[in-house]
Design a protein around this motif. Sequence first.
Motif, mmCIF file in Angstrom:
data_model
loop_
_atom_site.group_PDB
_atom_site.id
_atom_site.type_symbol
_atom_site.label_atom_id
_atom_site.label_comp_id
_atom_site.label_asym_id
_atom_site.label_seq_id
_atom_site.Cartn_x
_atom_site.Cartn_y
_atom_site.Cartn_z
ATOM 1 N N LYS A 102 0.816 -1.211 0.000
ATOM 2 C CA LYS A 102 0.000 0.000 0.000
ATOM 3 C C LYS A 102 0.856 1.270 0.000
ATOM 4 O O LYS A 102 0.466 2.283 -0.601
ATOM 5 C CB LYS A 102 -0.932 0.002 1.209
ATOM 6 C CG LYS A 102 -1.869 1.204 1.290
ATOM 7 C CD LYS A 102 -2.800 1.096 2.479
ATOM 8 C CE LYS A 102 -3.760 2.286 2.537
ATOM 9 N NZ LYS A 102 -3.047 3.566 2.758
ATOM 10 N N ASP A 158 0.202 4.313 -2.513
ATOM 11 C CA ASP A 158 -0.087 5.677 -2.063
ATOM 12 C C ASP A 158 0.898 6.679 -2.653
ATOM 13 O O ASP A 158 0.505 7.796 -3.033
ATOM 14 C CB ASP A 158 -0.032 5.754 -0.535
ATOM 15 C CG ASP A 158 -1.229 5.078 0.119
ATOM 16 O OD1 ASP A 158 -2.236 4.863 -0.587
ATOM 17 O OD2 ASP A 158 -1.152 4.764 1.314
ATOM 18 N N GLU A 181 -0.109 9.880 -5.020
ATOM 19 C CA GLU A 181 0.175 11.230 -4.537
ATOM 20 C C GLU A 181 1.204 11.965 -5.389
ATOM 21 O O GLU A 181 1.253 13.203 -5.371
ATOM 22 C CB GLU A 181 0.703 11.159 -3.101
ATOM 23 C CG GLU A 181 -0.277 10.578 -2.101
ATOM 24 C CD GLU A 181 0.403 10.156 -0.803
ATOM 25 O OE1 GLU A 181 1.652 10.304 -0.717
ATOM 26 O OE2 GLU A 181 -0.298 9.685 0.111
ATOM 27 N N TYR A 200 -10.918 3.191 -3.393
ATOM 28 C CA TYR A 200 -9.858 3.955 -2.735
ATOM 29 C C TYR A 200 -8.910 4.582 -3.762
ATOM 30 O O TYR A 200 -8.550 5.763 -3.660
ATOM 31 C CB TYR A 200 -9.075 3.035 -1.792
ATOM 32 C CG TYR A 200 -7.849 3.667 -1.189
ATOM 33 C CD1 TYR A 200 -7.950 4.512 -0.090
ATOM 34 C CD2 TYR A 200 -6.586 3.430 -1.721
ATOM 35 C CE1 TYR A 200 -6.822 5.107 0.463
ATOM 36 C CE2 TYR A 200 -5.452 4.012 -1.179
ATOM 37 C CZ TYR A 200 -5.575 4.855 -0.088
ATOM 38 O OH TYR A 200 -4.450 5.447 0.454
ATOM 39 N N SER A 246 -8.614 8.583 -4.164
ATOM 40 C CA SER A 246 -7.323 9.179 -3.816
ATOM 41 C C SER A 246 -6.647 9.778 -5.039
ATOM 42 O O SER A 246 -6.119 10.894 -4.994
ATOM 43 C CB SER A 246 -6.422 8.122 -3.169
ATOM 44 O OG SER A 246 -5.184 8.675 -2.804
#
Length: 306
Positions: A82, A86, A90, A108, A112
């Motif tokens: 994860k 992420d 980002e 998710y 995100s």
Amino acid sequence: EGVSSRVDSYSMRQPLGVVAGITPFNFPAMVPMWMFPVAIACGNAFVLKPSERDPSASLLMARLWQEAGLPDGVFSVVQGDKAAVDRLLEHPDVAAVSFVGSTPIARYVYESGAAHGKRVQALGGAKNHMLVLPDADLDLVADAAVSAGFGSAGERCMAISVVLAVDPVGDELVRKIVERVERLVVGPGDDPRSEMGPLVTRAHRDKVASYLDLGVEEGAKLVVDGRETAVLGGRGSGFWLGPTVLDHVPVGSRTHTEEIFGPVLSVVRVSSYEEGLRVINEGVYGNGTAIFTNDGGAARRFQHEV
């Protein structure tokens, strides 16, 4: 061409820059290959984040790209869990993300990635139904149900996990399915006799197996219990669960509606084509469906109504 007199319209297609693919364990070569050939052909650099459960296929593909002469940096592999996902979601240099996996993670990734200004396509779970009308060839249906339900140990988004048997063919169809299931050979992938292998992890095997007791609690009949299936060479420490058949699964039960993602085939009894169609259309998941019938009109009707 011209939209009106002295007015032209045209589109300019330009690469986005760096794009990423986050892919699942069950097809570690095929799913990335849905993504990176198109991305690279359109002029983008591609970053692949494969499943941490089977990372080696991604490294093989990277080596093949390198041997083919692709410049360094055009195709990159990032291993991880994860935290790696992420960071890609980002990172300001990543312009777009493609994902294939479970629905909660797809949601998710979508939320995100969109929150960080990226283009996102996120493909989630499925619950595929097979509708069987009384005039269908039940031997053909049983062969298809076993192949579609237990291929890849049911760990694929296109698996048929629900058979909707229209009265009065349910009993005979279940009998034919059970006959075929009992002949399936379960064993390791390096044994050529094996027709179905283990599940991907112990935790996933245990989760899938929990639906067997749940199904019975919800009112289904456990016709074939995959926990009792013989395994070539013995079970050892493998993550084994043999092909399982649940009959009389109640419509709307968790066993019927949730994506199990394993070798569990649920048979739901319905009284008519109309009831079967309604069950399919009310499902929260999509992906694929099928009808088995010798009536061309019913097949055409299904094509337009489902």
